[in-house]
Design a protein around this motif. Sequence first.
Motif, mmCIF file in Angstrom:
data_model
loop_
_atom_site.group_PDB
_atom_site.id
_atom_site.type_symbol
_atom_site.label_atom_id
_atom_site.label_comp_id
_atom_site.label_asym_id
_atom_site.label_seq_id
_atom_site.Cartn_x
_atom_site.Cartn_y
_atom_site.Cartn_z
ATOM 1 N N LYS A 61 0.839 -1.209 0.000
ATOM 2 C CA LYS A 61 0.000 0.000 0.000
ATOM 3 C C LYS A 61 0.873 1.257 0.000
ATOM 4 C CE LYS A 61 -3.946 -1.960 2.473
ATOM 5 N NZ LYS A 61 -4.670 -1.957 3.756
ATOM 6 N N LEU A 62 1.878 1.265 0.850
ATOM 7 C CA LEU A 62 2.771 2.427 0.923
ATOM 8 C C LEU A 62 3.517 2.639 -0.391
ATOM 9 C CD1 LEU A 62 4.245 2.067 4.525
ATOM 10 C CD2 LEU A 62 2.722 3.850 3.682
ATOM 11 N N GLU A 63 3.965 1.551 -0.984
ATOM 12 C CA GLU A 63 4.686 1.655 -2.263
ATOM 13 C C GLU A 63 3.776 2.202 -3.359
ATOM 14 O OE1 GLU A 63 7.656 -1.098 -4.929
ATOM 15 O OE2 GLU A 63 5.909 -2.060 -4.039
ATOM 16 N N LYS A 64 2.528 1.723 -3.397
ATOM 17 C CA LYS A 64 1.562 2.187 -4.392
ATOM 18 C C LYS A 64 1.310 3.684 -4.233
ATOM 19 C CE LYS A 64 -1.816 -0.582 -5.554
ATOM 20 N NZ LYS A 64 -3.076 -1.336 -5.499
ATOM 21 N N ASN A 65 1.117 4.135 -2.994
ATOM 22 C CA ASN A 65 0.900 5.565 -2.738
ATOM 23 C C ASN A 65 2.124 6.388 -3.125
ATOM 24 O OD1 ASN A 65 -1.685 5.185 -1.803
ATOM 25 N ND2 ASN A 65 -1.082 5.062 0.342
ATOM 26 N N ALA A 66 3.303 5.875 -2.810
ATOM 27 C CA ALA A 66 4.537 6.595 -3.145
ATOM 28 C C ALA A 66 4.700 6.700 -4.657
ATOM 29 C CB ALA A 66 5.740 5.889 -2.526
ATOM 30 N N LEU A 67 4.393 5.620 -5.379
ATOM 31 C CA LEU A 67 4.502 5.645 -6.843
ATOM 32 C C LEU A 67 3.495 6.610 -7.454
ATOM 33 C CD1 LEU A 67 5.109 1.887 -7.744
ATOM 34 C CD2 LEU A 67 6.729 3.790 -7.912
ATOM 35 N N LYS A 68 2.283 6.640 -6.892
ATOM 36 C CA LYS A 68 1.261 7.554 -7.385
ATOM 37 C C LYS A 68 1.729 8.998 -7.203
ATOM 38 C CE LYS A 68 -2.962 6.599 -6.242
ATOM 39 N NZ LYS A 68 -4.188 6.509 -5.430
ATOM 40 N N ALA A 128 4.878 10.045 -6.739
ATOM 41 C CA ALA A 128 6.076 10.282 -7.557
ATOM 42 C C ALA A 128 5.695 10.406 -9.022
ATOM 43 C CB ALA A 128 7.080 9.151 -7.363
ATOM 44 N N GLY A 129 4.739 9.623 -9.483
ATOM 45 C CA GLY A 129 4.291 9.704 -10.879
ATOM 46 C C GLY A 129 3.721 11.074 -11.184
ATOM 47 N N GLN A 185 4.414 13.859 -9.628
ATOM 48 C CA GLN A 185 5.527 14.808 -9.602
ATOM 49 C C GLN A 185 6.370 14.666 -10.858
ATOM 50 O OE1 GLN A 185 6.020 17.227 -7.353
ATOM 51 N NE2 GLN A 185 4.099 16.594 -6.460
ATOM 52 N N ALA A 186 6.559 13.441 -11.335
ATOM 53 C CA ALA A 186 7.360 13.227 -12.547
ATOM 54 C C ALA A 186 6.684 13.888 -13.748
ATOM 55 C CB ALA A 186 7.555 11.730 -12.790
ATOM 56 N N ASP A 187 5.367 13.792 -13.832
ATOM 57 C CA ASP A 187 4.653 14.439 -14.935
ATOM 58 C C ASP A 187 4.827 15.951 -14.884
ATOM 59 O OD1 ASP A 187 3.799 12.007 -15.898
ATOM 60 O OD2 ASP A 187 1.818 12.105 -14.947
ATOM 61 N N ALA A 188 4.753 16.514 -13.696
ATOM 62 C CA ALA A 188 4.923 17.963 -13.547
ATOM 63 C C ALA A 188 6.331 18.381 -13.947
ATOM 64 C CB ALA A 188 4.636 18.379 -12.106
ATOM 65 N N VAL A 189 7.317 17.621 -13.501
ATOM 66 C CA VAL A 189 8.711 17.935 -13.843
ATOM 67 C C VAL A 189 8.928 17.773 -15.347
ATOM 68 C CG1 VAL A 189 11.090 17.130 -13.561
ATOM 69 C CG2 VAL A 189 9.630 17.399 -11.567
#
Length: 169
Positions: free
Chosen positions: A64-71, A73-74, A76-80
């Motif tokens: 669950k934590l990994e899924k939330n972190a990826l969401k 980060a994803g 943020q990656a799109d914004a960057v």
Amino acid sequence: MAKFKKTAKKSARTSKASAQQAEQLSRTLSESAQQVWLAGVGAFSRAQTEGTKLFEALIKEGLKLEKNALKFAGGQADAVRGAVENKVGQARERATDTWDRLEKVFEDRVQRALIKLGVPGRDDLAELTRKVDTLTAELRKQGGKAAPRKTAKAVKKPAARKTRSTPVS
């Protein structure tokens, strides 16, 4: 001597009390050690039975934590990525503008150098072509009769073309 007997009795009582205290302390320590041992054995037994369940629960929580972190980060990656693409587009536009200006300056300087050297330009060639076409049409009107040929010595060279003397910047 009477004093000695009293002191001996007291010391015997004191040593009996000390021995009892030492024995009681020894028993208490022994019991505590036994309880610690039993608690350790109980913890080991519980870990064996519930350890698998706990391990699986920890894996689920980690997923669950990994899924939330990826969401996160994803997003943020799109914004960057968008910001980087924007900056790259701006840099590309600036480079194109600079290249166009450089190309224009180069063309202007080459044109000025060609004029100074007396090399005919596009307009000069167009005028010359128009004159040749006019002369060709005039010859055809006369019925294709060519004018009498002059010898090479009699033909004058055309006057050298005057050039403008403009400074090259």
